[in-house]
Design a protein around this motif. Structure first.
Motif, short mmCIF file in Angstrom:
data_model
loop_
_atom_site.label_atom_id
_atom_site.label_comp_id
_atom_site.label_asym_id
_atom_site.label_seq_id
_atom_site.Cartn_x
_atom_site.Cartn_y
_atom_site.Cartn_z
N TYR A 144 -11.77 -1.56 3.29
CA TYR A 144 -13.05 -1.26 2.68
C TYR A 144 -14.13 -2.20 3.20
O TYR A 144 -13.85 -3.35 3.57
N ALA A 145 -15.35 -1.69 3.18
CA ALA A 145 -16.53 -2.54 3.39
C ALA A 145 -17.14 -2.83 2.03
O ALA A 145 -17.46 -1.91 1.27
N LEU A 146 -17.27 -4.12 1.71
CA LEU A 146 -17.89 -4.55 0.46
C LEU A 146 -19.11 -5.38 0.83
O LEU A 146 -19.02 -6.59 1.03
N GLY A 147 -20.24 -4.73 0.98
CA GLY A 147 -21.41 -5.40 1.52
C GLY A 147 -21.12 -5.79 2.96
O GLY A 147 -20.74 -4.97 3.78
N ALA A 148 -21.29 -7.09 3.27
CA ALA A 148 -20.99 -7.57 4.62
C ALA A 148 -19.52 -7.94 4.78
O ALA A 148 -19.06 -8.22 5.88
N GLY A 149 -18.78 -7.95 3.69
CA GLY A 149 -17.37 -8.34 3.74
C GLY A 149 -16.45 -7.17 3.99
O GLY A 149 -16.85 -6.00 3.93
N ARG A 150 -15.20 -7.48 4.30
CA ARG A 150 -14.17 -6.48 4.55
C ARG A 150 -12.94 -6.85 3.75
O ARG A 150 -12.57 -8.01 3.65
N ARG A 151 -12.28 -5.84 3.18
CA ARG A 151 -11.09 -6.08 2.36
C ARG A 151 -10.04 -5.03 2.68
O ARG A 151 -10.36 -3.87 2.96
N ILE A 152 -8.78 -5.44 2.64
CA ILE A 152 -7.68 -4.50 2.81
C ILE A 152 -6.88 -4.43 1.52
O ILE A 152 -6.68 -5.44 0.84
N GLU A 153 -6.49 -3.24 1.14
CA GLU A 153 -5.62 -3.03 0.00
C GLU A 153 -4.36 -2.32 0.49
O GLU A 153 -4.44 -1.33 1.20
N VAL A 154 -3.22 -2.85 0.09
CA VAL A 154 -1.93 -2.34 0.56
C VAL A 154 -1.14 -1.84 -0.64
O VAL A 154 -1.09 -2.49 -1.69
N GLU A 155 -0.52 -0.69 -0.49
CA GLU A 155 0.35 -0.15 -1.52
C GLU A 155 1.67 0.29 -0.88
O GLU A 155 1.69 0.89 0.20
N VAL A 156 2.75 -0.02 -1.57
CA VAL A 156 4.10 0.29 -1.08
C VAL A 156 4.86 0.96 -2.21
O VAL A 156 4.96 0.40 -3.31
N VAL A 157 5.42 2.13 -1.96
CA VAL A 157 6.18 2.83 -2.99
C VAL A 157 7.49 2.09 -3.22
O VAL A 157 8.26 1.84 -2.29
N ALA A 158 7.74 1.72 -4.46
CA ALA A 158 8.94 0.94 -4.80
C ALA A 158 10.15 1.85 -4.94
O ALA A 158 10.03 3.05 -5.22
N ASP A 159 11.32 1.26 -4.75
CA ASP A 159 12.57 1.95 -5.03
C ASP A 159 13.07 1.49 -6.39
O ASP A 159 12.34 0.86 -7.16
#
Length: 396
Positions: A276-291
């Motif tokens: 994502y772009a949050l203003g001038a910043g950048r962020r990553i969000e990670v999701e992993v399906v659990a077993d």
């Protein structure tokens, strides 16, 4: 069957090797620790005799002749005494002990590498049910094992006794699997040899003493008898900030070797990420399906994030319902669209990223689907596979 001739060689460290079929990544190998050696079968190849890495020839002589034949046992002994490497002719058909060992190794493979996936429609194997059959097979293969291997079989039996009563009920049903009676009798023998007792084992002995002839009870609902409660929230996207602009999203690499069994859904697309772009910043969000495996307190997976080929950074992941998730800021210029690679691992367990093994993982998934759908699959399905196939018909 054409005559098989294999090489028997000796390494500089003294290890004697009986060369069998080559195997691929760790998750395509069925491995069995035996007295004085390690035996390996390729899971994706035809069943047969294993490759042997023998580190104690004296110990291995207790079973070598019963698996590979007397000529091979003699060749191994001669090689350890200084004779040159040689070729040996193997038995045309695997012996009873070799077949039991191959099945035990495959069972241990299934306990570690079975590609359970809600996303791919591959049901998990009930661990107590598989554990009891492994305990029975361990007892059947006791000629192969040293003392530690025999102890492991007893520990398997004690750990998975919860499945014993359902197995007794299954045996008394209208359509019990062909191998079930033998599995239960081996469990009884193993428990008796180890001096184990308790109400479940007493009920087993009573059931085995009864000559019930052909079962007359109604068919059992195996999904009801064995299936564990598994509800997948699959709350994908719930981490989103709602205010950021999506730059790029994708699927990560799901390398089964980088975390323990049961932590992550085995599907190739179980790892997903969004930048994502949050203003001038950048962020990553990670999701992993659990077993299905619930981690013990303090155990957390991590996402390994590599941006534009730079050294990777790690994003801690926390489990929430059936999703592992985490986020982190990215150090990238606001004017660029980054190239991002994401994998999932357990710190301290992770051996490091391997080669691209997606084709091998897909072959394992195909093997699992075949074994669940074909009653005539070879080797014959485990009890846990039969129960999983029945559960899968209702779940997916």
């Amino acid at each position: 069957m054409p005559e098989q001739r294999w090489a028997v060689t000796r390494a500089e460290d003294g290890t004697v090797r009986i060369a069998g079929p080559s195997a691929g990544p760790a998750f395509t190998r069925a491995v069995l620790d035996v007295a004085g050696a390690v035996l390996t079968w390729p899971v994706l190849g035809p069943t047969g005799l294993p490759t042997a890495e023998i580190h104690d020839v004296g110990q291995a002589q207790q079973w070598l002749w019963a698996v590979y034949g007397e000529h091979t046992a003699a060749a191994v002994d001669a090689l350890a005494s200084g004779a040159p490497a040689s070729e040996v002719t193997l038995p045309e058909r695997p012996t009873a002990l070799a077949e039991a060992a191959a099945r035990l190794a495959l069972g241990h493979w299934a306990a570690r590498w079975w590609p359970a996936s809600h996303l791919d429609g591959i049901p998990a194997l009930e661990p107590d049910l598989l554990g009891l059959e492994l305990a029975a097979l361990t007892h059947e293969c006791q000629q192969l094992l040293d003392e530690s291997g025999e102890v492991e079989g007893i520990e398997l039996l004690e750990e998975h006794l919860a499945a014993l009563d359902p197995l007794i009920r299954w045996r008394e049903s209208a359509e019990p699997p062909r191998q079930l009676d033998r599995v239960l009798r081996l469990i009884d023998e193993a428990a008796d040899n180890a001096g184990l007792d308790g109400e479940p084992l007493r009920r087993l002995r009573s059931a085995l003493e009864q000559d019930h002839g052909r079962p007359t009870a109604a068919p059992l609902d195996l999904a009801e008898l064995f299936v564990r409660q598994r509800e997948f929230a699959l709350a994908a996207g719930s981490l989103s900030t709602g205010t950021g602009r999506v730059i790029v999203r994708g699927s990560g690499t799901n390398d089964w070797c980088r975390y323990p069994p049961g932590f992550v859904d085995a599907a190739e697309d179980a790892v997903s990420w969004t930048a994502y772009a949050l203003g001038a910043g950048r962020r990553i969000e990670v999701e992993v399906v659990a077993d299905v495996a619930a981690p013990v307190g303090g155990v957390h997976l991590a996402a390994e994030v590599r941006v534009d080929g730079r050294p990777p950074s790690r994003v801690p992941l926390a489990r929430r319902d059936d999703v592992w998730s985490g986020r982190a800021d990215l150090d990238i210029p606001a004017s660029t669209t980054p190239g991002i690679e994401v994998g999932v691992l357990l710190p301290g367990f992770d051996p490091g990223p391997g080669a691209d093994e997606r084709a091998a993982r897909e072959a394992v998934r195909a093997l699992a689907r075949h074994r669940l759908s074909e009653a005539a699959a070879q080797p014959a399905p485990f009890l846990a596979e039969i129960a999983a196939a029945a559960a899968g018909e209702e779940e997916f």
